[in-house]
Every structure is written in C-alpha cells, then in structure tokens.
Design a protein around this motif. Structure first.
Motif, PDB file in Angstrom:
ATOM      1  N   UNK A 104       0.804  -1.378  -0.004  1.00 55.84           N
ATOM      2  CA  UNK A 104      -0.129   0.184   0.156  1.00 55.84           C
ATOM      3  C   UNK A 104       0.832   1.248   0.133  1.00 55.84           C
ATOM      4  N   UNK A 105       1.937   1.334  -0.586  1.00 57.01           N
ATOM      5  CA  UNK A 105       2.735   2.653  -0.785  1.00 57.01           C
ATOM      6  C   UNK A 105       1.927   3.696  -1.620  1.00 57.01           C
ATOM      7  N   UNK A 106       2.263   4.878  -1.421  1.00 58.50           N
ATOM      8  CA  UNK A 106       1.465   5.851  -2.384  1.00 58.50           C
ATOM      9  C   UNK A 106       2.387   5.831  -3.634  1.00 58.50           C
ATOM     10  N   UNK A 107       1.641   5.631  -4.704  1.00 56.11           N
ATOM     11  CA  UNK A 107       2.446   5.460  -5.958  1.00 56.11           C
ATOM     12  C   UNK A 107       2.688   6.673  -6.563  1.00 56.11           C
ATOM     13  N   UNK A 108       2.191   7.829  -6.298  1.00 62.99           N
ATOM     14  CA  UNK A 108       2.189   9.051  -6.821  1.00 62.99           C
ATOM     15  C   UNK A 108       3.651   9.840  -6.161  1.00 62.99           C
ATOM     16  N   UNK A 109       4.140   9.097  -5.164  1.00 61.33           N
ATOM     17  CA  UNK A 109       5.299   9.739  -4.393  1.00 61.33           C
ATOM     18  C   UNK A 109       6.570   8.962  -4.565  1.00 61.33           C
ATOM     19  N   UNK A 117       6.096  12.082   4.249  1.00 61.89           N
ATOM     20  CA  UNK A 117       4.614  12.817   3.935  1.00 61.89           C
ATOM     21  C   UNK A 117       3.922  12.966   5.335  1.00 61.89           C
ATOM     22  N   UNK A 118       3.778  11.762   6.168  1.00 59.40           N
ATOM     23  CA  UNK A 118       2.980  11.790   7.181  1.00 59.40           C
ATOM     24  C   UNK A 118       3.782  12.167   8.298  1.00 59.40           C
ATOM     25  N   UNK A 150      10.393   5.807  -7.791  1.00 51.95           N
ATOM     26  CA  UNK A 150       8.806   5.690  -7.497  1.00 51.95           C
ATOM     27  C   UNK A 150       8.630   4.202  -7.315  1.00 51.95           C
ATOM     28  N   UNK A 152       6.753   1.906  -8.089  1.00 58.16           N
ATOM     29  CA  UNK A 152       6.727   0.939  -9.113  1.00 58.16           C
ATOM     30  C   UNK A 152       7.919   0.581  -9.765  1.00 58.16           C
ATOM     31  N   UNK A 153       9.035   1.464  -9.504  1.00 57.50           N
ATOM     32  CA  UNK A 153      10.303   1.223 -10.025  1.00 57.50           C
ATOM     33  C   UNK A 153      11.053   0.013  -9.200  1.00 57.50           C
ATOM     34  N   UNK A 166       8.476   3.419   6.416  1.00 56.60           N
ATOM     35  CA  UNK A 166       7.196   4.298   6.279  1.00 56.60           C
ATOM     36  C   UNK A 166       6.328   4.394   7.781  1.00 56.60           C
TER      37      UNK A 166
ATOM     38  N   UNK C 118      -7.113   0.389  -0.663  1.00 55.34           N
ATOM     39  CA  UNK C 118      -5.937   0.110   0.168  1.00 55.34           C
ATOM     40  C   UNK C 118      -5.118   1.377   0.469  1.00 55.34           C
ATOM     41  N   UNK C 119      -5.370   2.439  -0.471  1.00 52.56           N
ATOM     42  CA  UNK C 119      -4.447   3.817  -0.352  1.00 52.56           C
ATOM     43  C   UNK C 119      -5.319   4.412   1.070  1.00 52.56           C
ATOM     44  N   UNK C 122      -4.004   2.651   4.031  1.00 51.62           N
ATOM     45  CA  UNK C 122      -2.588   3.409   4.544  1.00 51.62           C
ATOM     46  C   UNK C 122      -2.656   4.582   4.901  1.00 51.62           C
ATOM     47  N   UNK C 126      -1.522   5.885   8.892  1.00 45.31           N
ATOM     48  CA  UNK C 126      -0.553   6.756   9.139  1.00 45.31           C
ATOM     49  C   UNK C 126      -1.200   8.051   9.704  1.00 45.31           C
ATOM     50  N   UNK C 128      -3.416  10.286   8.994  1.00 47.64           N
ATOM     51  CA  UNK C 128      -3.825  11.438   7.994  1.00 47.64           C
ATOM     52  C   UNK C 128      -5.294  11.849   8.311  1.00 47.64           C
ATOM     53  N   UNK C 141      -3.839  11.020  -6.874  1.00 50.31           N
ATOM     54  CA  UNK C 141      -3.808   9.840  -7.577  1.00 50.31           C
ATOM     55  C   UNK C 141      -5.183   9.727  -8.713  1.00 50.31           C
ATOM     56  N   UNK C 218       4.637  10.433 -12.818  1.00 51.85           N
ATOM     57  CA  UNK C 218       5.003   9.388 -11.849  1.00 51.85           C
ATOM     58  C   UNK C 218       4.778   7.933 -12.157  1.00 51.85           C
TER      59      UNK C 218
END
Lengths: 259, 230, 223
Positions: A104-109, A117-118, A150, A152-153, A166, C118-119, C122, C126, C128, C141, C218
């Motif tokens: 559940x990582x944030x894919x856009x970060x 972030x948190x 990122x 996905x890499x 995290x 899931x997001x 998460x 954390x 938020x 996203x 991204x």
C-alpha cells in the motif's frame, strides 16, 4: 525490556462479525510492552482482523480493546464508555503503525516522500527533519540508494521494506505486520524477514505479526498464538508451541504447514 | 398569441399556466427533432463504423478523419453550413429537416465509436469458437457477435439520445419552433423572459429525467446473462 | 471580397473564442472539483447543493442555461431589487463554465471513487486526517484518471463557445455570421469557420495530452 505488569494491548471479550459470520468470538488476548508476538492459524480465520481492529481499520461489535490502558474503540463518557469519536481514534492511532500485505505505498510519491509525508503533515515535523529521519530509516532497511525512485520502479521486497520504513517514521510504540511477505515472490521473502528480524532484535518496539512463515515466527517471537474459529486456541513460547502443542487442532495445523 | 394560444399576464401564475400549451407544443417539436436526429445518427454512425473498420486504409483513414472533423466542430456551425450551403447546390430542405440532419451528422461521430467499441468488446475467442463450429461469417455476426454487442451498445446510445435532446435548442437559430425558441418568442413579445425560460428549464429537467429512466429500464430489461460487461 | 480578406476578422473572433474557452474551462474545472468532491461529502448540505447543481446543469440544455442567465436573470434580479444584468461575456463564461463544470463533477467523483481502498487504509494507518487523505493521497492519484475525460470536455467546451454568438458576443462564429450577411459567400466562409474550429480543437487536444503526460509522470518515470 518486557514489562510484565501492564499489557500494552488488551482484547477483552471482543466480538467482530461480518454479516452472519462471527470472526472474533469473545476474543481475550494480551500483549506486553516490548513483546514480539506472532499469530498463526488457518487462512481466513480472522487473524488479520485482530490487526485491522487495532489499526482502527475495522470497528468491533462487542467487548473492549485497550491500548496502553486506554480503550481504543470507546472513550470515557459521563455514563461510562461510549463509542469513540474520530478525534479519539486519531489520538490512539498515533501509537500504532502497520505494514500491509500489499505494501500500500503511495504510487504518486517518491520513496523518500512516502516516508516523510505523514511525519510532515501529521506530526508537524519540518521537511528537513523528516528528510533526515527518512534517510536514516532507508538506511536501516537497506535502501539508501532508492530514495528518489517511485514505488513501481522497485521490486516487491524493496517496496515492502519501504512500507516498514514508512510505518517506523511515525515512531509508533506498536508495529503491526499483516502477512508482510505473502504477496512476495519466494526469492524476495528473505530480505524482508531479515529487516523485520533486525527490528525485533534491536528495538524495544512491541511487535504483533500475522504470518505464514513458521520458521521465522519461531526465530523472532517471544510468544506464538494459534488462532482458530475466532479465538486463541493455544499460545506459548515458540519452543512449546512448535515442538509440543497440546491441542489437536494446533497439531493438525502445524503438521499441514510444516510439511 | 402563439399557436392559437393567448397568454394571460394578470399574474405570474396565470401567465405560467397560459403559456404551458405553447411550451408543450414546442416540446413536441423538440422530441420529434431529437428522435429524427437520433435515427439519422444511428444509421450514419453505423455506416461510419463499417467504413472505419474497412480493411483498406484508403477507406478507413478518410472515414476516421471525417468523423474526427465532425466531432471537433460545433453543431451550430455545421447547422449553419447545411442551412446556407446546401441550397446553393440546389438542395432545399425544410428547416426542421436540416436541423434533424445536423443533429444526426454531429452525433454520428459519437455513435460510430459506440458501435466500434461494442463490436470490439466481443472477445476474439468468440470468433474463433464460431469458426471452429464452422459457422458462416454472416451467421457468426448475426448470432454470436450482435447479441453480445447489443447490451453494450444500447445504454450508450440511449445516453446520446438524451444529449441530442439537450442540443435541439440550437435548431432555434434556423427558425425551428422547438421549446426554447417558443419560450424566447413569448419572452420577446411580453418582455417577460423569467417565467417562460424557467419553465423550459423545468420541462427539460423532466424530459431528461424521464428519458434517462427509460434508458435505465431498457438496459435492465435487455438480456445479458453471461455476457461480461465492463 | 477575396477569401483572404475574411482572415483578419475571423482571427479577431477566434481570439475571443480562445479567451472564452480558457476562462470557462478554468471556471468549469474549479466547479467540477468543488461539486465532485462535494457530492462525496458526509455533510448533507454540501452534498445536497452539489447534487442539485450537477443534476440541474446536466439535466437542462446549455442554450437554455445561457438564455436564462442572459435574458431571465436580470428580470429575476429586478424582482428582488438587484441589478443582475450581465454583460454577454460574463453570461457566456458563466453558462459555459457552469455547464461543463457539472459534467466535470461526475468525472471527478468517479475518479476519486476509483482510487483503491488500500490507499485509504494506508493513509488511515499513518493517521492522516480525512482532509489530508483527500488532498494528499486521493486526488493526486485520481487526477490522471480524469484526464482523458477532461480532454473530451475541453473540446466540448470549445465547441460550445459557438453558442455565445447567439447573445451577440463577437466570437468566431459571430464574426463569420457578420461576414456571411455581408457577402452571402456561405460556402467559403463556413468552410473556413469549420476548419478554424477543427484546428483549434486539435490544439486543445494536444495541450490536454501534454497536461496528461505532466500529471501522470510518476506513473511512467524510469519505465
């Protein structure tokens, strides 16, 4: 290191239902401060629900869950306990962290931003301080060179190590691991277990794991609980439970998974 | 007075009631224009869809370019073009027909995509299975492809009918007496636009609500058991 | 008159069309996010206002909305003693923006709801807040999901600007009508008009593609 008097986690006759299905059936369960506890049991038995209730991702239908002596899903009202407000949940949640099966990582970060972030937004850390902490944690999980990538890499194993970093960045006193290696290719499981194992050794974190990795559970746990049909059927040190289980159900389960 | 109905300006309510028959007459024109335009769009869109999937690039590319051109230019301008240019080439159509044709042409660009997407969504293995059963191409199309494509196509087409309905007021510029136009005329003559135009808005809400529910009912009624829909 | 003589006045009109498209797209985007997010709000007043706005503007015709703002609103204002006479350009931008915003709102809502649970879990783990989750996790996203539909809506909006010529705003179509009234050279002038809109639509489409690539970088970075 282990405080033997006050449990940091206490489930008192907790009931959880999904429709007609009772997942937790008056569950009683305690974890002491600093203790590393593993929950094992058949798939679909509701092991993960225990963690998800603690992380406040699922509510409860009966009983009381206490974290650090304070009710999690309730707060003290004028006439006894009443359901917790969002503010109470937010306060309580700060003591817990979770590592997810699917990362559940944030894919856009970026990787580093996933970690910082948190702390910046929730804890109010300065960006510089969060970055410093983030880089330290990346070093801890062996990913210092991946900070600007990122998710996905990265490989699944690397992503899960970021997931651990995290969760640690929020400085929880309890860390929950929900089948952290189940979604990984077999050759990537080792690197994640190594990181978790090192955490267990070096930190006074309270750790609660749900896993199917029996050998790993045996190595790092102070206590192993066999969970079945909504309750803890049997618990003990890894030595006791794995070599000499007293319950028939436990023996059957262990036989099935250890073969 | 319009269509033989006089308005009563003694009170707002009397005014509203007195112009209702006028607006409903306009609404009937709106519905007719929308249905005719939709019919043109269904037929022309099918033609474009077939041309676009033609095996020869000499056919498929121009067809694709034309539909892109239609899709990217305003209905109003296409309507002007038909209304003023066709007569120069000896084609004189009533304004209503020109309007319906313009609606049909504009929406054929959209419906052709619906046909294509609907047909392409039928899995390739269905074609292979039909071949294995030695069905002819025509039989494969009518018995295997079409029944699976229809449940995908119909709801999208229905939504375009609703869209066409909302575009009919554009036809007022070529003197078609659809609902907005008659409301505007009433307003021009009485210097009171508020009630006629508000009523048109309300009637539009009702029309689109009814049409959308119709589409939903039709969609629910269509046989689609076992057909995987996205 | 030669067809090249039409170019200058048409370009003048085209500039008005470009401005109208730009302003109303910006207004529409703001409204789309406000109402799309509002429709998901647990606060029933915010939710109700958002739903009402979306349904009214999607359920009626753009031209009806434009005429209502231009012809009827001043009378409604007069009835309660406020001057609500809008200059054509304001009425035009307002009608276009309100209309496209209502369609955009459904796109925004759909994209937000499509973000995987899931997001949210998460983000909750954390700690938020709901607001932080929405703005830092969910919306960033969801935006890439919105882009293809937003591209279509932007072209739709460009095409819709032609309608403002009907409240005598000097846009591209209005200029073309003026020239046609003067010269009666319908074939030439309307062909030029159609190709100008087509060219502008291609530019809008290309711009939206670039924007899409920017907001999805991204996803594609590093291959």
């Amino acid at each position: 290191m282990t405080d033997t008097t006050n449990p940091i986690i206490k489930f008192d006759k907790v009931i959880k239902r999904f429709g007609d299905l009772t997942v937790l059936n008056e569950l009683d369960f305690e974890v002491k401060r600093g203790e590393k506890v593993t929950i094992i049991g058949p798939s679909g038995s509701g092991k993960s629900t225990v963690l998800r209730i603690l992380m406040t991702l699922e509510g409860i239908d009966g009983g009381v869950v206490a974290v650090n002596g304070e009710p999690l899903w309730h707060e003290q009202g004028p006439d006894g306990l009443r359901p917790a407000s969002e503010a109470h949940l937010r306060k309580m949640r700060g003591q817990l962290g979770m590592v997810f099966q699917q990362f559940n990582l944030f894919p856009h970060m970026s990787v580093l931003r996933n970690i910082t972030e948190a702390p910046v937004k929730v804890l109010g850390l300065s960006k510089a301080a969060a970055r410093e902490r983030g880089l330290e944690l990346l070093e801890l999980v062996g990913l210092s060179d991946q900070a600007d990538k990122y998710p996905h890499q990265l490989s699944g194993g690397q992503q899960q190590r970021v997931g651990i970093a995290r969760a640690l960045a929020m400085r929880p006193s309890i860390l929950l691991f929900d089948e952290p290696t189940s979604a990984l290719d077999p050759e990537l499981v080792g690197e994640v277990l190594t990181v978790i194992g090192r955490l267990a050794e070096e930190h006074d974190l309270t750790m609660l794991l749900v896993t199917h990795e029996m050998r790993f559970a045996r190595e790092i746990s102070d206590r192993v609980c066999f969970f079945d049909q909504g309750q803890i059927r049997e618990e003990g040190t890894p030595e006791e439970l794995f070599t000499n289980p007293s319950e028939a159900r436990t023996r059957e389960f262990l036989q099935a998974v250890l073969d | 007075m319009l269509f033989g109905y006089a308005w009563d300006l003694s009170s707002p309510l009397a005014f509203a009631i007195s112009i209702m028959p006028i607006l409903l007459t306009g609404m009937w024109v709106t519905i007719q224009a929308a249905v005719l335009g939709f019919f043109v769009a269904l037929v022309l869109g099918l033609v474009f869809a077939i041309l676009k999937s033609a095996p020869s690039r000499w056919i498929s590319w121009p067809a694709t370019l034309i539909t892109e051109f239609i899709r990217d230019t305003p209905l109003l301008v296409q309507l002007f073009f038909l209304y003023y240019v066709l007569p120069e080439y000896g084609i004189v159509l009533p304004a209503f027909m020109t309007g319906a044709l313009a609606l049909g042409i504009q929406y054929s660009a959209y419906t052709s995509e619906v046909y294509r997407a609907g047909l392409e969504a039928v899995p390739k293995d269905q074609h292979e299975a039909a071949r294995a059963l030695n069905l002819t191409a025509a039989r494969t199309f009518t018995h295997i492809v079409v029944p699976q494509a229809v449940p995908r196509i119909v709801p999208a087409m229905g939504n375009y009918l609703v869209s066409i309905m909302k575009d009919v007021p554009v036809l007022s510029v070529v003197t078609v007496l659809e609902m907005l136009n008659v409301a505007k005329i009433v307003g021009d003559r009485t210097f009171s636009y508020l009630i006629p135009l508000s009523l048109v808005g309300g009637l539009y809400l009702i029309m689109t609500l009814v049409a959308s529910s119709g589409v939903r009912l039709l969609d629910a009624w269509l046989p689609k058991q076992g057909i995987p829909l996205k | 008159m030669h067809w090249t003589d039409y170019i200058a006045p048409l370009m003048e009109g085209a500039w008005v069309t470009v401005q109208l498209t730009l302003y109303s797209t910006v207004l529409g985007t703001v409204l789309a996010f406000a109402a799309g997010i509002g429709k998901l709000s647990p606060n029933w007043i915010i939710k109700g206002v958002s739903v009402a706005y979306i349904e009214v503007f999607r359920g009626t015709s753009l031209l009806v909305q434009l005429f209502w703002l231009y012809f009827a609103l001043p009378l409604a204002g007069a009835a309660i003693g406020i001057d609500l006479r809008l200059p054509p350009v304001i009425a035009g931008v307002l009608a276009l923006g309100l209309n496209i915003g209502a369609y955009g709102a459904e796109v925004v809502r759909g994209a937000i709801q499509a973000v995987h649970n899931d997001q949210h879990e998460a983000a909750r783990a954390l700690n938020f807040s709901a607001r932080q989750t929405l703005f830092n996790i969910t919306i960033p996203q969801a935006i890439p999901e919105m882009m293809p539909s937003f591209g279509n809506l932007a072209v739709q909006n460009l095409k819709d600007t032609a309608l403002v010529s009907l409240i005598s705003l000097g846009d591209l179509t209005f200029r073309a009508e003026q020239i046609r009234n003067f010269t009666q050279d319908s074939t030439t002038i309307y062909s030029m008009l159609l190709f100008t809109y087509f060219g502008m639509a291609l530019v809008v489409t290309a711009a939206m593609r670039l924007l899409e690539r920017y907001v999805t970088r991204w996803r594609t970075v590093g291959g």
